[in-house]
Write an enzyme that holds these catalytic residues in place. Structure first.
Site, short mmCIF file in Angstrom:
data_model
loop_
_atom_site.label_atom_id
_atom_site.label_comp_id
_atom_site.label_asym_id
_atom_site.label_seq_id
_atom_site.Cartn_x
_atom_site.Cartn_y
_atom_site.Cartn_z
N HIS A 95 1.29 3.79 7.14
CA HIS A 95 0.73 4.70 6.15
C HIS A 95 1.16 6.13 6.44
O HIS A 95 1.74 6.42 7.48
CB HIS A 95 -0.80 4.63 6.14
CG HIS A 95 -1.34 3.50 5.31
ND1 HIS A 95 -2.66 3.19 5.24
CD2 HIS A 95 -0.72 2.60 4.52
CE1 HIS A 95 -2.83 2.14 4.45
NE2 HIS A 95 -1.67 1.77 3.99
N ASP A 154 -7.87 6.30 4.78
CA ASP A 154 -8.03 5.13 5.66
C ASP A 154 -9.26 5.17 6.55
O ASP A 154 -9.37 4.36 7.47
CB ASP A 154 -6.78 4.99 6.56
CG ASP A 154 -5.55 4.64 5.75
OD1 ASP A 154 -5.72 4.26 4.58
OD2 ASP A 154 -4.45 4.74 6.28
N SER A 191 0.81 -1.22 0.00
CA SER A 191 0.00 0.00 0.00
C SER A 191 0.84 1.27 0.00
O SER A 191 0.30 2.34 -0.21
CB SER A 191 -0.95 0.01 1.20
OG SER A 191 -0.21 0.05 2.39
#
Lengths: 167, 185
Positions: free
Chosen positions: B61, B88, B23
């Site tokens: 992230h 998210d 990701s």
């Protein structure tokens, strides 16, 4: 003592040590580079500006971003992640940072660019404080190395403001 | 075991994490290692953070939004993976729009490619652990060699050698037992 396993161990250990040393040197060599990036952001248009049903202000704007980030690249640079964030204060929050647009620069050749874009991410406030709000646009960059330490810095551009009325 | 040792030595909850998903590509790929650092400094937009709000595996992230309260200095944070199209919000398990600072386990400060594959292979393909004796030995060597990379060099080389000798001793023992069985029969 001089078994195959022992020799393999010695060889592996030596190889990994050299590799670690080279990685560390590569990462340290980044410190020799003193970047001097430049950037300019203009707000061309406020596309729309309204209060959401939940009560939060949302604004859509078109920006003109031009930047020269070539000096950030060294031989240990894998990519540079850049983003433009709106930063402002409200009575409730001492700092609001909202990312409006981002990009990944994969190579030095692409590091001098000019783009005309509307905001990629929604510019939504926590509350309805955006009318007539003065804010900064900050160009952040995050240098991701091939190996080692990551670098980040920013250029703050001041003096932007939003209209007094919804439109 | 290497990771447990690292946690003991650094005294931090998880000082090194292995990237498990794509990701954050192309910045971080699966199998890369991130070095984390947790300081008291407030979280700011653009930082790459590791957070865990009650799931099995923590997530790495980037922070894209920060709203810091004036009174409590608590920050509402929104994150997004560089390679993901969506932020998210849908991932947060605690049924809210924002991630709180208490869920953040650290911010990434350094990066090493590929090294984490050792642990991915270890955890996802445990078959490797029970290959035959020789392969096991090689595997142990690789494992320990990588730990040299991260840890005190000399101490571990001694430990690795001891393990090697233990393995050889086991091998000899089993050989001898086999021999005994033969002679009894």
């Amino acid at each position: 003592m001089h078994s195959f396993g022992y020799r393999l161990n010695a060889l592996l250990t030596f190889a990994v040590t050299i590799l670690a040393l080279m990685c560390a040197m590569g990462s340290l060599s980044d410190n020799l580079n003193t970047p001097s990036p430049s950037a300019e952001i203009q707000i061309m248009n406020i596309n729309w500006f309204q209060k959401q049903p939940q009560g939060n202000d949302e604004v859509s704007l078109t920006m003109n971003i031009s930047a020269d980030l070539q000096s950030l690249f060294t031989w240990n640079t894998k990519q540079v992640f850049i983003f433009v964030a709106a930063e402002y204060e409200t009575p409730k929050n001492s700092l609001n940072q909202v990312s409006l647009w981002d990009a990944i620069i994969p190579a030095k050749e692409h590091a001098k660019f000019w783009i005309h874009t509307s905001n990629k991410y929604r510019f939504v406030d926590q509350g309805n404080n955006l009318r007539g709000k003065k804010f900064n646009l900050t160009l952040h960059w995050h240098v991701m190395p091939k190996t080692g330490k990551m670098f980040a810095d920013k250029l703050v551009m001041t003096g932007y403001s939003l209209p007094e009325e919804y439109r | 075991m290497v990771w447990k040792g690292l946690i003991c030595i650094t005294g931090s909850e998880s000082p090194v994490v292995v990237v498990l998903t794509g990701s954050m590509e192309p910045g971080f790929k699966r199998g890369d290692i991130l070095f984390l650092y947790m300081s008291k400094d407030p979280i700011r937009a653009g930082e790459i953070v590791v957070f865990n709000d009650g799931r099995k595996v923590p997530i790495v992230h980037r922070v894209i939004e920060v709203h810091e309260r004036r009174d409590t200095r608590e920050a509402d944070i929104l994150t997004k993976g560089d390679a993901n199209d969506m932020d998210d919000r849908v991932l947060y398990t605690s049924s809210q729009h924002w991630l709180q600072q208490k869920y953040i386990k650290g911010r990434a400060v350094g990066f090493l490619p590929y090294v984490g594959y050792v642990t991915i292979i270890m955890t996802e393909k445990p078959v490797i652990k029970v290959w035959n004796c020789w392969n096991f030995k090689v595997f142990m060597l690789i494992k320990w060699s990588f730990s040299f990379f991260l840890l005190n060099f000399f101490k571990l080389s001694v430990v690795a050698l001891i393990i090697l000798y233990c393995l050889q001793w086991c091998k000899q023992l089993t050989k001898r037992q086999g021999f005994c069985r033969l002679s009894i029969c």
